[in-house]
Design an enzyme around this catalytic site. Structure first.
Site, short mmCIF file in Angstrom:
data_model
loop_
_atom_site.label_atom_id
_atom_site.label_comp_id
_atom_site.label_asym_id
_atom_site.label_seq_id
_atom_site.Cartn_x
_atom_site.Cartn_y
_atom_site.Cartn_z
N LYS A 101 0.86 -1.19 0.00
CA LYS A 101 0.00 0.00 0.00
C LYS A 101 0.89 1.23 0.00
CE LYS A 101 -2.87 2.75 3.01
NZ LYS A 101 -3.72 2.86 4.19
N GLY A 162 -8.40 8.67 9.87
CA GLY A 162 -8.68 8.69 11.30
C GLY A 162 -9.73 9.68 11.74
N ALA A 188 -9.71 5.25 4.21
CA ALA A 188 -9.70 6.37 5.17
C ALA A 188 -11.00 7.14 5.22
CB ALA A 188 -8.56 7.35 4.90
N GLY A 189 -11.39 7.48 6.45
CA GLY A 189 -12.51 8.38 6.67
C GLY A 189 -13.79 7.74 7.16
N ASN A 210 -9.24 1.38 9.71
CA ASN A 210 -8.51 1.02 10.91
C ASN A 210 -9.14 1.67 12.14
OD1 ASN A 210 -4.94 0.78 11.63
ND2 ASN A 210 -6.60 0.69 13.05
N THR A 211 -9.12 3.01 12.18
CA THR A 211 -9.56 3.71 13.38
C THR A 211 -11.02 3.44 13.74
OG1 THR A 211 -7.99 5.42 12.76
CG2 THR A 211 -9.55 5.99 14.49
#
Lengths: 259, 66
Positions: A101, A162, A188-189, A210-211
């Protein structure tokens, strides 16, 4: 059943990809990833703390390369040079593994990508036989350029890394998806399950997060929710939603009234 | 002589190979990759890689990330 996700010739049943950062410990990381059903797992590369970590378990003891398709990332890199170097280290670490990535940041506050450096690094990595999944903005032109360079998946952000703000620009994502001949993965987001479902309903091929899982109060339950949301969103996309209309349309027949 | 391991200078006996040095760190059965002066050293070449004064060694492993 819907067709599997194919990235650079690798086939995946799950369209959810997960990160390994921000968890309480490695056992929780492992449990959450297992609950998510994800098959592709991303991680970062950093210096080993020599003298402190010899007896500490390593991430790869918990996330086995035999069980998961590992996706080393270049998180923290701000230049093409650092990102290429990081990918080369990843390839050595994982015995010739080329699946990476690419993520080159441009700014510490937004963590938006530096596109100029990303394009440079993508060219070098593709030339060096890497299979490059690339983090980018939601700009359709950049997405197309990255595809033309030879990246095997385009990973536009939905909102800052995040942030948990959800899908901010559905139209740009739609344009990217319509024009792409490689998988489009929102990276993301995403903040909660409905965000993941929206991304999939738009026609994204997958979502990387992830977050949203790691910072949930119960990460393992949220991981499960995300797996279900990805599946629900994918099915809804394939099913084709009903048209929207401004006024009501009765669901019960208007014939045969006895009142 | 002196080498720089993961950004920290440290003394090292002369005449050692990268293999000797890594063994001395107790990293058997660990997963890591090694760079010497910003070039990857494949695992198969540790034994034949001598260390010299001023060498910069990076030992890199997998950590959580997204």
């Amino acid at each position: 059943m819907s067709a599997p996700l194919v990235i650079a010739g690798h086939t995946f049943e799950s369209r959810l990809m997960v990160g390994t950062g921000k968890y309480k410990d490695l056992a929780q990381t492992q449990a959450a990833i297992s609950a998510s059903g994800a098959q592709i797992v991303t991680f970062a590369l950093r210096r080993m703390n020599i003298g402190q970590e010899e007896n500490q378990p390593n991430l790869l003891d918990f996330i086995s390369p035999q069980t998961y398709t590992l996706l080393p990332n270049t998180a923290g890199c701000y230049t093409a040079e650092d990102a290429v170097r990081t990918c080369q280290i990843a390839r050595e670490l994982l015995d010739g593994h080329n699946f990476v990535k690419l993520e080159i940041l441009g700014d510490t506050k937004t963590l938006f990508p530096n596109i100029v450096e990303t394009l440079k690094a993508a060219e070098r990595l593709v030339h060096d036989a890497f299979e490059v999944l690339v983090y980018t903005t939601d700009d359709p032109i950049t997405a197309k350029q990255l595809e033309e360079i030879g990246c095997c998946a385009i990973m536009p952000l939905a909102a800052p890394i995040g942030s948990g703000l959800g899908i901010q620009n559905r139209y740009s994502l739609r344009f990217i998806i319509e024009n792409a001949r490689v998988p489009v993965i929102v990276d993301a987001g995403v903040g909660t399950a409905s965000d993941a479902a929206i991304a999939m309903e738009l026609g994204c091929d997958g979502v990387l997060m992830n977050t949203a899982i790691a910072e949930a109060k119960d990460p393992i339950l949220m991981a499960r929710a995300m797996g279900l949301a990805i599946e629900a969103g994918r099915h809804a996309y394939l099913a084709g939603r009903m048209p929207k209309r401004p006024y009501a349309s009765a669901s019960s027949t208007t014939e045969g009234y006895f009142f | 002589m002196q080498i720089i391991l993961n950004g920290q200078a440290q003394p090292l006996d002369t005449g050692l190979s990268l293999q000797d040095f890594i063994l001395s760190l107790g990293l058997e059965n660990k997963r890591y990759a090694v760079e010497l002066n910003q070039s990857i050293v494949p695992r198969s070449r540790y034994l034949e890689t001598p260390l010299a004064d001023g060498d910069q060694i990076e030992i890199i492993h997998a950590v959580g990330g997204g």
